[in-house]
Design an enzyme around this catalytic site. Structure first.
Site, PDB file in Angstrom:
ATOM      1  N   LYS A  12       0.828  -1.215   0.000  1.00 29.58           N
ATOM      2  CA  LYS A  12       0.000   0.000   0.000  1.00 29.58           C
ATOM      3  C   LYS A  12       0.868   1.275   0.000  1.00 29.58           C
ATOM      4  O   LYS A  12       2.082   1.215   0.265  1.00 29.58           O
ATOM      5  CB  LYS A  12      -0.914  -0.029   1.226  1.00 29.58           C
ATOM      6  CG  LYS A  12      -2.006  -1.115   1.166  1.00 29.58           C
ATOM      7  CD  LYS A  12      -2.884  -1.039   2.421  1.00 29.58           C
ATOM      8  CE  LYS A  12      -4.071  -1.963   2.366  1.00 29.58           C
ATOM      9  NZ  LYS A  12      -4.936  -1.820   3.580  1.00 29.58           N
ATOM     10  N   TYR A  52     -12.584  -2.061  -3.668  1.00 30.56           N
ATOM     11  CA  TYR A  52     -13.032  -2.227  -2.275  1.00 30.56           C
ATOM     12  C   TYR A  52     -14.559  -2.190  -2.152  1.00 30.56           C
ATOM     13  O   TYR A  52     -15.075  -1.918  -1.074  1.00 30.56           O
ATOM     14  CB  TYR A  52     -12.415  -1.133  -1.403  1.00 30.56           C
ATOM     15  CG  TYR A  52     -11.036  -1.467  -0.844  1.00 30.56           C
ATOM     16  CD1 TYR A  52     -10.790  -2.665  -0.174  1.00 30.56           C
ATOM     17  CD2 TYR A  52      -9.989  -0.555  -0.937  1.00 30.56           C
ATOM     18  CE1 TYR A  52      -9.545  -2.958   0.362  1.00 30.56           C
ATOM     19  CE2 TYR A  52      -8.730  -0.842  -0.395  1.00 30.56           C
ATOM     20  CZ  TYR A  52      -8.531  -2.044   0.257  1.00 30.56           C
ATOM     21  OH  TYR A  52      -7.297  -2.327   0.808  1.00 30.56           O
ATOM     22  N   ASN A 115      -1.829   0.299   6.988  1.00 33.17           N
ATOM     23  CA  ASN A 115      -1.309  -0.979   7.496  1.00 33.17           C
ATOM     24  C   ASN A 115      -0.462  -1.736   6.463  1.00 33.17           C
ATOM     25  O   ASN A 115      -0.305  -2.946   6.539  1.00 33.17           O
ATOM     26  CB  ASN A 115      -2.447  -1.836   8.057  1.00 33.17           C
ATOM     27  CG  ASN A 115      -3.534  -2.104   7.041  1.00 33.17           C
ATOM     28  OD1 ASN A 115      -3.369  -1.795   5.855  1.00 33.17           O
ATOM     29  ND2 ASN A 115      -4.628  -2.689   7.480  1.00 33.17           N
ATOM     30  N   HIS A 118      -2.187  -5.296   1.606  1.00 35.09           N
ATOM     31  CA  HIS A 118      -3.499  -5.937   1.400  1.00 35.09           C
ATOM     32  C   HIS A 118      -3.254  -7.382   1.001  1.00 35.09           C
ATOM     33  O   HIS A 118      -2.283  -7.684   0.301  1.00 35.09           O
ATOM     34  CB  HIS A 118      -4.264  -5.239   0.268  1.00 35.09           C
ATOM     35  CG  HIS A 118      -5.449  -6.049  -0.203  1.00 35.09           C
ATOM     36  ND1 HIS A 118      -6.685  -5.962   0.391  1.00 35.09           N
ATOM     37  CD2 HIS A 118      -5.563  -7.011  -1.167  1.00 35.09           C
ATOM     38  CE1 HIS A 118      -7.512  -6.833  -0.192  1.00 35.09           C
ATOM     39  NE2 HIS A 118      -6.862  -7.469  -1.147  1.00 35.09           N
ATOM     40  N   GLU A 129      -9.671 -10.694  -7.458  1.00 38.16           N
ATOM     41  CA  GLU A 129      -8.724  -9.576  -7.299  1.00 38.16           C
ATOM     42  C   GLU A 129      -7.561  -9.688  -8.293  1.00 38.16           C
ATOM     43  O   GLU A 129      -7.057  -8.675  -8.793  1.00 38.16           O
ATOM     44  CB  GLU A 129      -8.206  -9.535  -5.851  1.00 38.16           C
ATOM     45  CG  GLU A 129      -9.332  -9.179  -4.875  1.00 38.16           C
ATOM     46  CD  GLU A 129      -8.885  -9.100  -3.424  1.00 38.16           C
ATOM     47  OE1 GLU A 129      -7.738  -9.480  -3.114  1.00 38.16           O
ATOM     48  OE2 GLU A 129      -9.700  -8.644  -2.599  1.00 38.16           O
TER      49      GLU A 129
HETATM   50  O1  CDP Z   1      -7.063  -5.611   5.040  1.00 41.29           O
HETATM   51  P1  CDP Z   1      -7.864  -6.550   5.889  1.00 41.29           P
HETATM   52  O2  CDP Z   1      -8.496  -7.667   5.091  1.00 41.29           O
HETATM   53  O3  CDP Z   1      -7.082  -7.049   7.062  1.00 41.29           O
HETATM   54  O4  CDP Z   1      -9.046  -5.692   6.545  1.00 41.29           O
HETATM   55  P2  CDP Z   1     -10.531  -5.380   6.011  1.00 41.29           P
HETATM   56  O5  CDP Z   1     -11.447  -5.537   7.167  1.00 41.29           O
HETATM   57  O6  CDP Z   1     -10.828  -6.124   4.765  1.00 41.29           O
HETATM   58  O7  CDP Z   1     -10.450  -3.825   5.695  1.00 41.29           O
HETATM   59  C1  CDP Z   1      -9.843  -3.361   4.505  1.00 41.29           C
HETATM   60  C2  CDP Z   1      -8.954  -2.193   4.848  1.00 41.29           C
HETATM   61  O8  CDP Z   1      -9.758  -1.129   5.333  1.00 41.29           O
HETATM   62  C3  CDP Z   1      -7.946  -2.444   5.977  1.00 41.29           C
HETATM   63  O9  CDP Z   1      -6.764  -3.084   5.545  1.00 41.29           O
HETATM   64  C4  CDP Z   1      -7.684  -1.038   6.458  1.00 41.29           C
HETATM   65  O10 CDP Z   1      -6.721  -0.401   5.619  1.00 41.29           O
HETATM   66  C5  CDP Z   1      -9.020  -0.359   6.270  1.00 41.29           C
HETATM   67  N1  CDP Z   1      -9.774  -0.257   7.530  1.00 41.29           N
HETATM   68  C6  CDP Z   1      -9.843   0.964   8.170  1.00 41.29           C
HETATM   69  O11 CDP Z   1      -9.288   1.952   7.701  1.00 41.29           O
HETATM   70  N2  CDP Z   1     -10.555   1.077   9.346  1.00 41.29           N
HETATM   71  C7  CDP Z   1     -11.161   0.011   9.882  1.00 41.29           C
HETATM   72  N3  CDP Z   1     -11.833   0.141  11.023  1.00 41.29           N
HETATM   73  C8  CDP Z   1     -11.090  -1.233   9.239  1.00 41.29           C
HETATM   74  C9  CDP Z   1     -10.389  -1.350   8.058  1.00 41.29           C
HETATM   75 MG    MG Z   2      -9.997  -7.655   3.659  1.00 40.45          MG
END
Ligand code: CDP
Ligand code: MG
Length: 136
Positions: A12, A52, A115, A118, A129
């Site tokens: 990212k 997304y 973070n 992805h 994807e």
């Molecule tokens: O990336 P991952 O699959 O671990 O998490 P997700 O639940 O699919 O969420 C996608 C992305 O949204 C995360 O990697 C974060 O960058 C962002 N996110 C956020 O900004 N705030 C949250 N409370 C949850 C997710």
């Molecule tokens: Mg995810």
């Protein structure tokens, strides 16, 4: 029994910006992933919104899409035995504060939104994807 899978990984903007591309790739290679394809791109917000889409009802959706399109990213097709789960394990928890030692997010993640990586969350989504970024 072997279960060779492909998964999609994205380095990212926060990580590309800090020149962590090679360090992160090295972590994948050390764990036995093969990087089948990779490209550095800078996507439009409208593309991030499509990527997304599953999160479109979430409160963080707009910021997330702005963020993913805020700078260059590196998208990669990774292959390995059980690649989807292996990648999720190597990435660590969504919130770097909760990520375990040895994970990418523990080492490099800044915050829940920045973070660093992805990774696809299922083999089905991995295929979707991969097609999204590598259509040919
Ligand atoms: O990336 P991952 O699959 O671990 O998490 P997700 O639940 O699919 O969420 C996608 C992305 O949204 C995360 O990697 C974060 O960058 C962002 N996110 C956020 O900004 N705030 C949250 N409370 C949850 C997710
Ligand atoms: Mg995810």
């Amino acid at each position: 029994m072997n279960n060779i899978q492909k998964t999609l990984s994205i380095i990212k903007p926060d990580a590309v910006e800090r020149n962590l591309e090679n360090e992160i790739k090295e972590m994948f290679l050390k764990k036995g992933f093969h990087i089948l394809r990779e490209k550095k791109i800078h996507i439009e917000k409208s593309e991030a919104e499509k990527f997304y889409k599953v999160h479109e009802t979430k409160p963080f959706y707009n910021d997330l899409c702005s963020y993913l399109s805020s700078g260059p990213i590196v998208v990669m097709i990774l292959q390995k035995d059980n690649a989807v789960l292996a990648n999720r394990n190597l990435m660590g928890a969504t919130n770097p504060k909760d990520a375990l030692d040895g994970t990418i997010r523990k080492k490099y993640g800044i915050s829940i939104d920045k973070n660093s990586v992805h990774g696809s969350d299922s083999p089905e989504n991995a295929q979707i994807e991969i097609d999204f970024f590598f259509k040919d």
